[in-house]
Design an enzyme around this catalytic site. Structure first.
Site, PDB file in Angstrom:
ATOM      1  N   HIS A 384       0.822  -1.217   0.000  1.00 29.59           N
ATOM      2  CA  HIS A 384       0.000   0.000   0.000  1.00 29.59           C
ATOM      3  C   HIS A 384       0.862   1.277   0.000  1.00 29.59           C
ATOM      4  O   HIS A 384       0.342   2.378  -0.204  1.00 29.59           O
ATOM      5  CB  HIS A 384      -0.917  -0.003   1.234  1.00 29.59           C
ATOM      6  CG  HIS A 384      -2.228   0.663   1.005  1.00 29.59           C
ATOM      7  ND1 HIS A 384      -2.446   1.555  -0.021  1.00 29.59           N
ATOM      8  CD2 HIS A 384      -3.421   0.572   1.674  1.00 29.59           C
ATOM      9  CE1 HIS A 384      -3.689   1.990   0.026  1.00 29.59           C
ATOM     10  NE2 HIS A 384      -4.308   1.408   1.043  1.00 29.59           N
ATOM     11  N   ASP A 388      -2.212   2.372  -4.486  1.00 27.32           N
ATOM     12  CA  ASP A 388      -3.451   2.769  -3.821  1.00 27.32           C
ATOM     13  C   ASP A 388      -4.506   1.686  -3.987  1.00 27.32           C
ATOM     14  O   ASP A 388      -4.439   0.860  -4.908  1.00 27.32           O
ATOM     15  CB  ASP A 388      -3.976   4.083  -4.411  1.00 27.32           C
ATOM     16  CG  ASP A 388      -3.060   5.254  -4.103  1.00 27.32           C
ATOM     17  OD1 ASP A 388      -2.373   5.208  -3.065  1.00 27.32           O
ATOM     18  OD2 ASP A 388      -3.019   6.205  -4.915  1.00 27.32           O
TER      19      ASP A 388
END
Length: 413
Positions: A384, A388
């Site tokens: 992450h 995204d």
């Protein structure tokens, strides 16, 4: 003349290894370039060949020892048996001679087979666990060596055989554990298993891991395989599998969402304009991930041939450092073992991994009607820090749509 056998160069950034097993013992004859030892590195097993023809005089290290590149492994006496090179070599030569005489006297049908079957630690444990005779099993590994799968298959065949076929000369089965008896066994982790543990734990601690899921209707791919499997196999000499579909679907998604095919290097993100897919393969010593390079430039047949080749090399223990290096994206197929759903861990420095699972018929709604379709859960784990949620979900959705409508892969949609 004595010749030293040293640890060869093991590959880029690899400076040490562990002695996995000795393939030749003191007193054994050896040909030039014949493997005498197997080294376990943090990536693959490497065989060490003898530089000359002769006889193994002595080992300088033991199984389980850690050795560095260039360090001394063994001494080979060129030409013939070593003269007065110690009691160990003498005893070994005497034992071989006595064994040869015993075989000649017995004149048994099995006398032509090698009575000293070379086995890795994993295979040796399997032999003990299943209570099978390794000399009666035909090895499918490199140079006819036994693999753990060979032992398990032989044990299953033995269990399936009718009791009436067991002869009086059969070796007695191991005594069952007494009721209530609790046993433990301690086995040192191989270097490969230690490295796998460190890398996976490091990935959890370093990356911001998250997994997104989707389900996929496999009807179109199954129908395509059924329609063209015979023509495909006849033309290309390989079966049309699922992995090539998912590899090409991944290429489509990674092209549209480049961050899923990127890596983090310090405070920079490195984007790749090519797709090198690491394919998780089960090997006797653990999970390995050889790399199929430039998948975006390959045909379905080329992908299938490359994956099959790596699968055979993993089983035989012949994967090289070059086979394992690189990779921009990983596909792991837990479905072959029956997994319904999982959260795969990324393979650093990569940023994403696609997990495939088993196909099972489930009721789904199609055009307002409930129908039964062959469905598979897909899982995309990602870092992450550079990917995204929107990008990860989009990439997985593109893969799902490409599998459900393979024509998209042909017209680049």
């Amino acid at each position: 003349m004595a010749t030293e056998v040293t640890v060869p160069t093991l590959g880029e950034s690899v400076t040490e290894a562990t002695i996995g097993e000795w393939l030749k013992q003191p007193g054994d004859a050896v040909a030039a370039d014949e493997p005498i030892a197997s080294l376990e590195t943090d990536k693959v097993a490497v065989e060490v060949p003898s530089p000359v023809a002769g006889v193994i005089a002595e080992h300088k290290v033991a199984v389980g020892d850690t050795v560095e590149v260039g360090s001394l492994l063994a001494i080979v006496e060129e030409g013939g048996a070593p003269a007065a090179k110690g009691e160990d070599a003498g005893r070994a030569a005497k034992q071989r001679e006595e064994g040869k005489e015993d075989q000649e006297e017995a004149a048994a049908p099995a006398a032509s087979s090698d009575s000293s079957v070379t086995m890795s630690p994993a295979v040796r444990r399997a032999v003990i666990e299943h209570g099978v005779d390794p000399t009666t099993i035909k090895g499918t590994g490199k140079d006819g060596r036994l693999t753990k799968e060979d032992v398990v298959a032989a044990a299953k065949a033995k269990d399936a055989a009718p009791a009436s076929t067991q002869t009086a000369t059969s070796a007695p089965a191991p005594a069952p554990a007494a009721k209530g008896e609790r046993r433990e066994e301690r086995v040192k982790m191989t270097r490969l298993r230690q490295t796998i543990a460190k890398r996976l734990k490091g990935a959890q601690e370093e990356a911001a891991l998250l997994t997104t899921f989707n389900d996929c209707d496999m009807t179109a791919v199954i129908e395509a395989r059924e329609a063209y499997k015979d023509l495909f196999a006849k033309k290309h000499g390989i079966k049309l599998g699922f992995m090539s579909f998912f590899a090409k679907a991944a290429c489509l998604a990674l092209k549209d969402v480049p961050s899923v095919n990127a890596k983090l290097d310090g405070d920079e993100i490195v984007y790749h304009d090519y797709v090198d897919v690491s394919v998780a393969v089960s090997a006797p010593n653990g999970l390995v991930v050889p790399v199929v390079r430039s998948v975006d430039q390959m045909s379905f047949a080329e992908v299938e041939l490359a994956i099959a080749g790596y699968g055979n090399k993993a089983k035989e223990g012949t994967l090289t450092m070059q086979d394992m290096q690189g990779g921009t994206f990983t596909i792991s197929n837990g479905g072959v073992f029956g997994s319904l759903m999982s959260t795969p861990i990324i393979n650093p420095p990569q940023s994403a991994v696609l997990g495939l699972h088993r196909i099972e018929d489930r009721p789904v709604a199609v055009n307002g009607e409930v129908v039964i379709r062959p469905m598979m859960y897909l899982a995309l784990s990602y870092d992450h820090r550079i990917i995204d949620g929107r990008e990860a979900v989009t990439a997985l959705k593109i893969m799902k749509e490409a599998i459900e409508d393979p024509m998209r892969m042909l017209i680049d949609l």
